[in-house]
Design an enzyme around this catalytic site. Structure first.
Site, PDB file in Angstrom:
ATOM      1  N   CYS A  67       0.472   2.556   3.657  1.00  0.00           N
ATOM      2  CA  CYS A  67       1.920   3.423   3.722  1.00  0.00           C
ATOM      3  C   CYS A  67       1.754   4.479   2.621  1.00  0.00           C
ATOM      4  O   CYS A  67       1.377   4.225   1.443  1.00  0.00           O
ATOM      5  CB  CYS A  67       3.390   2.606   3.694  1.00  0.00           C
ATOM      6  SG  CYS A  67       3.381   1.534   5.096  1.00  0.00           S
ATOM      7  N   GLU A  69       4.376   5.322   0.854  1.00  0.00           N
ATOM      8  CA  GLU A  69       5.147   4.902  -0.395  1.00  0.00           C
ATOM      9  C   GLU A  69       4.262   4.172  -1.254  1.00  0.00           C
ATOM     10  O   GLU A  69       4.443   4.355  -2.488  1.00  0.00           O
ATOM     11  CB  GLU A  69       6.210   3.938   0.080  1.00  0.00           C
ATOM     12  CG  GLU A  69       7.428   4.649   1.024  1.00  0.00           C
ATOM     13  CD  GLU A  69       7.049   4.563   2.493  1.00  0.00           C
ATOM     14  OE1 GLU A  69       5.763   4.742   2.964  1.00  0.00           O
ATOM     15  OE2 GLU A  69       7.953   4.377   3.213  1.00  0.00           O
ATOM     16  N   CYS A 106       9.011   0.698   5.477  1.00  0.00           N
ATOM     17  CA  CYS A 106       8.896  -0.689   5.994  1.00  0.00           C
ATOM     18  C   CYS A 106       8.973  -2.011   5.050  1.00  0.00           C
ATOM     19  O   CYS A 106       9.317  -1.492   3.804  1.00  0.00           O
ATOM     20  CB  CYS A 106       7.473  -0.667   6.376  1.00  0.00           C
ATOM     21  SG  CYS A 106       6.108  -1.075   5.161  1.00  0.00           S
TER      22      CYS A 106
HETATM   23  N1  THU Z   1       4.155   4.007   7.602  1.00  0.00           N
HETATM   24  C1  THU Z   1       4.288   4.709   6.217  1.00  0.00           C
HETATM   25  O1  THU Z   1       3.530   5.452   5.850  1.00  0.00           O
HETATM   26  N2  THU Z   1       5.503   4.133   5.735  1.00  0.00           N
HETATM   27  C2  THU Z   1       6.136   3.331   6.105  1.00  0.00           C
HETATM   28  O2  THU Z   1       7.268   2.853   5.301  1.00  0.00           O
HETATM   29  C3  THU Z   1       6.332   3.059   7.499  1.00  0.00           C
HETATM   30  C4  THU Z   1       4.926   3.278   8.063  1.00  0.00           C
HETATM   31  C5  THU Z   1       3.025   4.561   8.168  1.00  0.00           C
HETATM   32  C6  THU Z   1       1.771   3.323   8.336  1.00  0.00           C
HETATM   33  C7  THU Z   1       1.123   3.777   9.598  1.00  0.00           C
HETATM   34  O3  THU Z   1       0.072   4.756   9.114  1.00  0.00           O
HETATM   35  C8  THU Z   1       2.152   4.788  10.315  1.00  0.00           C
HETATM   36  O4  THU Z   1       3.056   5.038   9.337  1.00  0.00           O
HETATM   37  C9  THU Z   1       2.640   3.907  11.650  1.00  0.00           C
HETATM   38  O5  THU Z   1       3.283   2.579  11.260  1.00  0.00           O
END
Ligand code: THU
Length: 156
Positions: A67, A69, A106
């Site tokens: 992710c 973050e 997430c």
């Molecule tokens: N994703 C993030 O970058 N941050 C989050 O907090 C939620 C999900 C990304 C992970 C993945 O590459 C895409 O979003 C779909 O889940």
């Protein structure tokens, strides 16, 4: 004070938050998201004004996706050790969509944010895009994850 505030337009946010949102949008351009097509950008401002960004990075082996973050947070720890995090902004959009999607971090990212907060013994703010041009400002990572698991849980 409540753990978070909701703003119904970006103009209502403070200038630092608006600037970080702008940097998070720029960061989302570097997302590598050929599988989800969901592009996320995160921008962190440190106590000396340095801005560190991250974007989500995916992999054909799906569980290895990272992710935005956590990319940004681990970059802070690796390249700006000891600098306090003041605020983090997160935005997301679907590929080829101009309008932003909701960017709710997430649970894994919330857990990592909470440990960063514990490491610096000071809270930091998190600004996330909600829906319909609304923005959520959380006053601390711990408000995003009540009853969080911490290193204290592992001590004797
Ligand atoms: N994703 C993030 O970058 N941050 C989050 O907090 C939620 C999900 C990304 C992970 C993945 O590459 C895409 O979003 C779909 O889940």
């Amino acid at each position: 004070m409540k753990g978070f505030e909701i703003f119904t337009a970006i103009e209502e946010l403070d200038n630092e938050s608006k600037y970080l949102i702008h940097k998070a949008k720029e960061a989302a351009h570097a997302a590598y998201a050929p599988y989800s097509k969901f592009h996320v950008g995160a921008a962190i401002i440190l106590e000396d004004g340095t801005v560190v960004t991250g974007s989500n990075q995916e992999n054909a082996s799906y569980p290895l996706c990272m992710c935005a973050e956590r990319v940004a947070l681990y970059t802070v720890a690796s390249q700006h050790a000891g600098q306090r995090i003041m605020k983090m902004a997160i935005v997301a959009h679907k590929k080829n969509h101009k309008e932003l999607s909701a960017a709710a971090s997430c649970g894994a990212c919330r857990q990592v944010m909470a440990e960063f907060e514990e490491r610096q013994h000071k809270p930091f703010e998190i600004v996330m895009h909600h829906t319909d041009n609304q923005w959520i400002k959380c006053h601390s990572a711990s408000s995003l994850l009540p009853y969080v698991f911490t290193k204290g849980s592992l001590e004797d």
